[in-house]
Write a protein that holds these residues in place. Structure first.
Motif, mmCIF file in Angstrom:
data_model
loop_
_atom_site.group_PDB
_atom_site.id
_atom_site.type_symbol
_atom_site.label_atom_id
_atom_site.label_comp_id
_atom_site.label_asym_id
_atom_site.label_seq_id
_atom_site.Cartn_x
_atom_site.Cartn_y
_atom_site.Cartn_z
ATOM 1 N N PRO A 97 -3.750 -3.264 -0.795
ATOM 2 C CA PRO A 97 -3.122 -1.985 -1.162
ATOM 3 C C PRO A 97 -1.679 -2.165 -1.615
ATOM 4 O O PRO A 97 -0.947 -2.997 -1.070
ATOM 5 C CB PRO A 97 -3.196 -1.179 0.141
ATOM 6 C CG PRO A 97 -4.312 -1.805 0.907
ATOM 7 C CD PRO A 97 -4.291 -3.262 0.566
ATOM 8 N N VAL A 98 -1.283 -1.394 -2.582
ATOM 9 C CA VAL A 98 0.052 -1.498 -3.165
ATOM 10 C C VAL A 98 1.116 -1.036 -2.166
ATOM 11 O O VAL A 98 0.940 -0.036 -1.464
ATOM 12 C CB VAL A 98 0.129 -0.649 -4.458
ATOM 13 C CG1 VAL A 98 1.558 -0.537 -4.958
ATOM 14 C CG2 VAL A 98 -0.766 -1.253 -5.529
ATOM 15 N N ALA A 157 -9.576 2.767 1.535
ATOM 16 C CA ALA A 157 -8.982 2.879 2.880
ATOM 17 C C ALA A 157 -8.126 1.687 3.284
ATOM 18 O O ALA A 157 -7.941 1.424 4.474
ATOM 19 C CB ALA A 157 -10.069 3.140 3.927
ATOM 20 N N GLY A 158 -7.569 0.985 2.316
ATOM 21 C CA GLY A 158 -6.689 -0.139 2.629
ATOM 22 C C GLY A 158 -5.440 0.278 3.385
ATOM 23 O O GLY A 158 -5.081 -0.341 4.394
ATOM 24 N N HIS A 159 -4.766 1.321 2.922
ATOM 25 C CA HIS A 159 -3.593 1.835 3.644
ATOM 26 C C HIS A 159 -4.018 2.424 4.991
ATOM 27 O O HIS A 159 -3.344 2.236 6.007
ATOM 28 C CB HIS A 159 -2.871 2.909 2.820
ATOM 29 C CG HIS A 159 -2.122 2.386 1.635
ATOM 30 N ND1 HIS A 159 -2.581 2.525 0.344
ATOM 31 C CD2 HIS A 159 -0.943 1.715 1.537
ATOM 32 C CE1 HIS A 159 -1.718 1.971 -0.497
ATOM 33 N NE2 HIS A 159 -0.720 1.475 0.201
ATOM 34 N N SER A 160 -5.137 3.143 4.983
ATOM 35 C CA SER A 160 -5.597 3.821 6.197
ATOM 36 C C SER A 160 -5.879 2.846 7.327
ATOM 37 O O SER A 160 -5.615 3.139 8.491
ATOM 38 C CB SER A 160 -6.856 4.645 5.897
ATOM 39 O OG SER A 160 -6.523 5.811 5.189
ATOM 40 N N SER A 167 -7.960 1.096 -6.861
ATOM 41 C CA SER A 167 -8.546 -0.207 -7.180
ATOM 42 C C SER A 167 -10.061 -0.141 -7.043
ATOM 43 O O SER A 167 -10.794 -0.776 -7.801
ATOM 44 C CB SER A 167 -7.973 -1.278 -6.251
ATOM 45 O OG SER A 167 -6.581 -1.390 -6.430
ATOM 46 N N TYR A 168 -10.530 0.643 -6.071
ATOM 47 C CA TYR A 168 -11.977 0.796 -5.872
ATOM 48 C C TYR A 168 -12.627 1.381 -7.133
ATOM 49 O O TYR A 168 -13.661 0.908 -7.588
ATOM 50 C CB TYR A 168 -12.251 1.699 -4.670
ATOM 51 C CG TYR A 168 -13.682 2.181 -4.609
ATOM 52 C CD1 TYR A 168 -14.693 1.341 -4.160
ATOM 53 C CD2 TYR A 168 -14.029 3.451 -5.058
ATOM 54 C CE1 TYR A 168 -16.016 1.757 -4.146
ATOM 55 C CE2 TYR A 168 -15.342 3.877 -5.044
ATOM 56 C CZ TYR A 168 -16.335 3.020 -4.586
ATOM 57 O OH TYR A 168 -17.636 3.444 -4.592
#
Length: 309
Positions: free
Chosen positions: A7-8, A33-36, A105-106
């Motif tokens: 995630p950025v 959900a990378g940040h999550s 990205s997804y």
């Protein structure tokens, strides 16, 4: 499912949110959900994450990626409706909100959605497949002038008029169904000598996607609504990838910060500016050189953080 892209501005967002273990947080652009995942790692069992996405496929992917966490509410909706969403689930205020704007990205990885200019796929670009307007309809029905304006305004493409003209010429002979057709039209519209900076279709695809999903127009009010939904000392973190996005976010935060708009020659303020919080970083946070090398999507990313009083 493993994350194909980190995630950025992940560390910067987590630091900016100042997460409380028992707090309530919103990821308004859940995506994969990378940040999550990182937010959830910092929450106790009493904490709560509300994950919002208008893309049902992204919600399914998110559930696969963070399914081991029990303290998550998954909401299929648009973050523009944040106040109604909280009202519906019976929550008045939250401790933090994260918005990672633009295409995820997804969604780029799922080539059949038509977000990517690579390969040959149906020209779609809808984040919410329930909506009617798609990229195909825009490309095949919008007037030439409207197409040119969208491509110029949202894509900052200086060859917008040539591209719009070529699109209209092509569609008189044949319906434009695929991303490959559109890419070929764009490539024929831009001189070869000017196609050295990245993919020639990048800016046009961005512009059409923004128009399909109405990403810019509601944003100013969305930021104000998000700030209203924060608890005292709650924080809003917003990542933008486009100058128009960043301008809307910046202006909404300046208003909430209490920026006086009175002429300089007035002895006192008469515009009624009210301060409801403070901007944490006067200049937007950008990705490190290392992150930009590892993740090209981070190159245009800007993070702005606001804290409610």
């Amino acid at each position: 499912m493993e994350f194909k892209h980190k995630p950025v501005l992940l560390e910067e967002c987590i630091k900016g949110l100042e997460i409380k273990a028992e707090g309530k947080y919103i990821d308004g652009t859940l995506g994969g959900a990378g940040h999550s995942r990182e937010i959830l790692k910092k929450l106790s069992e009493k904490g709560l994450l509300i994950g919002i996405d208008r893309d049902q496929e992204a919600l399914i992917a998110a559930k696969q990626n963070i399914g081991e966490f029990q303290n998550v509410k998954y909401i299929h909706d648009n973050h523009d409706n944040v106040k109604k969403i909280l009202e519906k689930i019976g929550i008045e205020k939250v401790n933090g909100i994260l918005l990672d704007l633009g295409v995820s990205s997804y969604q780029l990885d799922e080539r059949n959605r038509g977000f990517s200019y690579l390969g040959e796929n149906e020209l779609d670009m809808r984040m919410d497949k329930n909506q009617e307007l798609s990229a195909k309809e825009i490309i095949n029905t919008y007037a030439e002038e409207d197409l040119a304006n969208i491509i110029y305004q949202y894509g900052e493409e200086k060859f917008s008029r040539q591209i719009a003209r070529k699109i209209c010429e092509y569609r008189k002979k044949e319906y434009i169904n695929t991303t490959k057709q559109l890419v070929e039209i764009i490539e024929r519209s831009i001189p070869k000598s000017k196609q050295k900076e990245g993919h020639p279709a990048k800016r046009t695809f961005q512009a059409i996607r923004i128009e399909v999903n109405n990403e810019i127009k509601p944003l100013y009010n969305t930021i104000k609504d998000c700030i209203d939904c924060l608890e005292p000392k709650g924080r809003l973190c917003v990542i933008t990838f486009h100058s128009l996005e960043d301008r809307a976010v910046k202006n909404a935060m300046l208003e909430a910060n209490g920026k006086c708009t009175c002429p300089n020659d007035l002895p006192y303020c008469v515009c009624g500016a009210k301060t409801i919080g403070k901007i944490i970083n006067k200049k937007p946070i950008v990705a490190s050189n290392k992150e930009q090398e590892e993740n090209s999507r981070s190159k245009s990313a800007k993070l702005r953080i606001f804290e409610k009083i």
